[in-house]
Design a protein around this motif. Structure first.
Motif, PDB file in Angstrom:
ATOM      1  N   GLY A  90       3.361  12.415  61.058  1.00 48.78           N
ATOM      2  CA  GLY A  90       1.622  13.573  60.860  1.00 48.78           C
ATOM      3  C   GLY A  90       2.067  13.726  58.859  1.00 48.78           C
ATOM      4  N   LEU A  91       1.933  12.209  58.203  1.00 44.75           N
ATOM      5  CA  LEU A  91       1.569  12.322  57.436  1.00 44.75           C
ATOM      6  C   LEU A  91       0.941  11.948  56.453  1.00 44.75           C
ATOM      7  N   SER A  92       0.273  12.711  55.488  1.00 40.08           N
ATOM      8  CA  SER A  92      -1.288  12.492  55.227  1.00 40.08           C
ATOM      9  C   SER A  92      -0.822  10.706  53.563  1.00 40.08           C
ATOM     10  N   ALA A  93      -2.282   9.789  53.530  1.00 47.33           N
ATOM     11  CA  ALA A  93      -1.885   9.197  52.362  1.00 47.33           C
ATOM     12  C   ALA A  93      -1.240   8.992  51.570  1.00 47.33           C
ATOM     13  N   SER A  94      -1.664  10.492  51.102  1.00 47.58           N
ATOM     14  CA  SER A  94      -0.368  10.477  49.757  1.00 47.58           C
ATOM     15  C   SER A  94       1.084  10.519  49.685  1.00 47.58           C
ATOM     16  N   GLY A  95       0.982  10.748  51.463  1.00 43.28           N
ATOM     17  CA  GLY A  95       2.403  11.467  52.021  1.00 43.28           C
ATOM     18  C   GLY A  95       3.316  10.296  51.902  1.00 43.28           C
ATOM     19  N   LEU A  96       2.239   9.276  52.736  1.00 40.51           N
ATOM     20  CA  LEU A  96       2.517   8.011  52.818  1.00 40.51           C
ATOM     21  C   LEU A  96       3.175   6.807  51.122  1.00 40.51           C
ATOM     22  N   GLN A  97       2.315   6.992  50.680  1.00 37.18           N
ATOM     23  CA  GLN A  97       3.117   6.438  49.339  1.00 37.18           C
ATOM     24  C   GLN A  97       4.396   6.938  48.921  1.00 37.18           C
ATOM     25  N   TRP A  98       4.299   8.218  49.209  1.00 39.78           N
ATOM     26  CA  TRP A  98       5.267   8.635  48.801  1.00 39.78           C
ATOM     27  C   TRP A  98       7.171   8.307  49.507  1.00 39.78           C
ATOM     28  N   VAL A  99       6.863   7.730  51.013  1.00 40.75           N
ATOM     29  CA  VAL A  99       7.440   7.199  51.475  1.00 40.75           C
ATOM     30  C   VAL A  99       7.935   6.306  50.990  1.00 40.75           C
ATOM     31  N   VAL A 100       7.230   5.479  49.474  1.00 46.11           N
ATOM     32  CA  VAL A 100       7.553   4.181  48.765  1.00 46.11           C
ATOM     33  C   VAL A 100       8.565   4.559  47.561  1.00 46.11           C
ATOM     34  N   ASN A 101       7.092   5.555  47.187  1.00 43.62           N
ATOM     35  CA  ASN A 101       7.258   5.648  45.462  1.00 43.62           C
ATOM     36  C   ASN A 101       8.870   6.425  45.480  1.00 43.62           C
ATOM     37  N   ALA A 102       9.373   7.199  46.662  1.00 42.54           N
ATOM     38  CA  ALA A 102       9.664   8.734  45.746  1.00 42.54           C
ATOM     39  C   ALA A 102      11.655   7.148  46.134  1.00 42.54           C
ATOM     40  N   TYR A 103      11.806   6.280  47.164  1.00 45.66           N
ATOM     41  CA  TYR A 103      12.468   5.930  46.505  1.00 45.66           C
ATOM     42  C   TYR A 103      12.332   4.722  45.083  1.00 45.66           C
ATOM     43  N   ALA A 104      10.979   4.512  45.272  1.00 49.46           N
ATOM     44  CA  ALA A 104      11.529   3.363  44.318  1.00 49.46           C
ATOM     45  C   ALA A 104      11.018   4.000  42.661  1.00 49.46           C
ATOM     46  N   ILE A 105      10.724   5.736  42.685  1.00 46.90           N
ATOM     47  CA  ILE A 105      11.141   6.314  41.489  1.00 46.90           C
ATOM     48  C   ILE A 105      12.517   6.306  41.070  1.00 46.90           C
ATOM     49  N   ALA A 106      13.348   7.423  42.123  1.00 51.41           N
ATOM     50  CA  ALA A 106      14.647   7.224  42.096  1.00 51.41           C
ATOM     51  C   ALA A 106      15.207   6.089  42.079  1.00 51.41           C
ATOM     52  N   PHE A 107      15.067   5.332  42.617  1.00 48.15           N
ATOM     53  CA  PHE A 107      15.583   3.792  41.960  1.00 48.15           C
ATOM     54  C   PHE A 107      15.608   3.348  40.412  1.00 48.15           C
ATOM     55  N   ALA A 108      14.046   3.457  39.764  1.00 50.90           N
ATOM     56  CA  ALA A 108      13.841   3.739  38.726  1.00 50.90           C
ATOM     57  C   ALA A 108      14.334   3.695  37.246  1.00 50.90           C
ATOM     58  N   GLY A 109      14.754   5.824  38.032  1.00 46.35           N
ATOM     59  CA  GLY A 109      14.753   6.398  37.226  1.00 46.35           C
ATOM     60  C   GLY A 109      16.449   6.436  36.651  1.00 46.35           C
ATOM     61  N   PHE A 110      17.096   6.168  37.220  1.00 47.46           N
ATOM     62  CA  PHE A 110      18.494   6.549  37.338  1.00 47.46           C
ATOM     63  C   PHE A 110      19.132   5.109  37.696  1.00 47.46           C
ATOM     64  N   MET A 111      18.469   4.065  37.285  1.00 49.82           N
ATOM     65  CA  MET A 111      19.317   2.641  37.080  1.00 49.82           C
ATOM     66  C   MET A 111      19.551   1.840  35.758  1.00 49.82           C
ATOM     67  N   LEU A 112      19.239   3.046  34.964  1.00 48.46           N
ATOM     68  CA  LEU A 112      19.884   2.588  34.032  1.00 48.46           C
ATOM     69  C   LEU A 112      21.374   3.203  33.773  1.00 48.46           C
TER      70      LEU A 112
END
Length: 479
Positions: free
Chosen positions: A55-77
């Motif tokens: 029952g995810l919203s459209a923005s919730g669907l983006q966050w399925v991708v972005n939750a991974y991508a932002i943590a990935f980018a932010g902690f990679m250094l």
């Protein structure tokens, strides 16, 4: 003979364990990178099913991708620096174990609020794992033609995760459920983990410095806040307080991160690195390319399933030629880099990708597969493969042993940071293009507008590369 002398004699007689073969190090490093990339593409195919089940919203669907991508980018250094200080093998194992456990948690999630934290922890694990994959590879292969080929293999295998992800993800969703697109990481991760424990040798360049945890938290929080503000524009508009407050807060946090990095004695990202033309220009180019190209899989999957009516397996099969094209481009790039130089190859690849995005922007609600998905998709990903290898080679050329993990993390951060923010922007652009309607024609118009915007961004990126990337071929070490 005293016990101490006996021990010394035994030590002299006992041969040191032989270093693992270079090909085995490259294979394990590539396997780790494969998993990191696989998790993006495999999830994209499952997004419509996840939305229905949880029952995810459209923005919730983006966050399925972005939750991974932002943590990935932010902690990679942070992950890259940790590998330099505490050991690349150790961080490879820690990152892979964290990634695998989070995949298990995500696959067992029963609600959206359970899935998103699991995706965030997956991104954190990937951030620790990914820099070690490239650093282990560059440490095992001396700079020169052999390293250029190894980096091309690393790029191609990572890109192959896109091909496998679409195909395997589609099959798993059709035959089992969306949960298995995450659970599949568990046995694969366990096998790679066992191989790494047995065969990888430890390497580090520890200099006694501490990790810059405040810097990592600032940049990650800043990126997440900025992305949230961009997502808010879809519902609230650009001038609403609900949009402006997170946008300004995100920019302020990123500015504070840069201030902290300039003043701390052990910065997460030494700003002096960016004084090197090859490092600064390659990372800027990777950021722009990532912001345009990352959304391709997201929108192509939604277009195939929501507009053309493909099943998840059919959508995965439809994107296989595109994913194979990025492998071809990655393997072709080193051959072109020798005579033409990295700048020319990176610019050429970006122009090819821009042509593919422009073609895709002519999509229709009743498009044929060959002209509506396959050929433009192949152009987009062929260009991505051609551009990615020379940019990675330029960004890591000449790095000191103590900086290897940091520089590797920086180029991955630039690509993923650009991708996560780019996805938020392009999703907002696509939503604006639909005019608030949900029919096939309206969705197609929205997706087409996002592809046109990406094509324009890539043309700007090509101009940036032509002007700023180093002219010579020595940095590429191509062969």
């Amino acid at each position: 003979m005293t016990p101490m002398l006996e021990a010394a004699a035994v030590s002299r007689r006992t041969p040191r364990p032989a270093a693992p073969p270079t090909w085995l190090v490259v294979a394990l490093a590539c396997a780790g990178q494969f998993l990191v990339v696989l998790d993006v593409s495999v999830v994209n195919v499952a997004l419509p099913s996840m939305r229905t089940d949880l029952g995810l919203s459209a923005s919730g669907l983006q966050w399925v991708v972005n939750a991974y991508a932002i943590a990935f980018a932010g902690f990679m250094l942070l992950g890259g620096r940790a590998g330099d200080l505490y050991g690349r093998k150790r961080m490879f194992l820690v990152g892979l174990a964290l990634f695998t456990l989070a995949s298990l948690g995500g696959g067992l999630a029963q609600e959206g609020w359970q899935l998103l934290p699991a995706r965030t922890v997956q991104g954190l694990g990937a951030a620790v794992l990914a820099p070690s994959t490239l650093t282990l590879l560059t440490a095992a292969v001396p700079e020169g033609p052999a390293r250029a080929r190894a980096i091309a293999t690393w790029t191609a295998v990572g890109a192959g995760g896109g091909a496998a992800g679409g195909l395997v993800g589609g099959a798993l969703v059709d035959v089992l459920s969306w949960r298995w697109v995450l659970l599949i990481n568990v046995p694969v991760g366990a096998v790679v983990l066992a191989g790494a424990v047995l065969w990888l040798a430890e390497s580090r360049a520890g200099d006694g410095r501490r990790l810059d945890l405040p810097g990592a938290l600032l940049v990650t929080t800043g990126l997440a806040t900025l992305a949230y503000g961009i997502v808010q524009t879809e519902a609230e508009g650009w001038t609403a307080a609900a949009t402006l407050v997170p946008l300004l807060a995100g920019l302020a946090l990123i500015a504070l991160f840069l201030l902290v990095e300039a003043r701390t004695t052990a910065p997460l990202m030494p700003l002096g690195l960016l004084r090197r033309r090859a490092v600064a220009s390659a990372n800027a180019a990777m950021f722009v390319s990532g912001s345009a190209m990352f959304c391709m899989w997201y929108f192509m999957t939604l277009y195939a399933q929501n507009v053309l009516g493909y099943t998840p397996l059919e959508a995965g099969l439809a994107l296989v030629p595109s994913s194979l094209s990025v492998v071809v481009g990655s393997k072709l790039a080193p051959r072109l880099m020798r005579p033409a130089g990295p700048r020319t190859v990176a610019t050429l690849g970006t122009l090819v990708a821009a042509a593919g995005f422009a073609w895709q922007s002519t999509m229709s609600a009743h498009g044929a597969y060959v002209t509506g998905i396959m050929i433009p998709g192949m152009l987009m990903m062929l260009g991505a493969g051609l551009a990615g290898t020379p940019l990675a080679a330029l960004a890591t050329s000449g790095a000191a042993p103590g900086e290897a993990g940091l520089v590797s993390g920086l180029i991955n951060t630039s690509r993923t940071m650009g991708g996560s923010l780019g996805l938020a922007v392009m999703s907002t652009v696509a939503a604006a293009g639909t005019g608030g309607e949900g029919g096939a024609e309206a969705l197609t118009e929205g997706y087409a507008l996002a592809f046109r915007t990406s094509a324009a961004l890539l043309l700007g990126g090509a101009a940036l590369m032509l002007v700023w990337l180093p002219r010579g071929t020595s940095a590429s070490s191509a062969g």
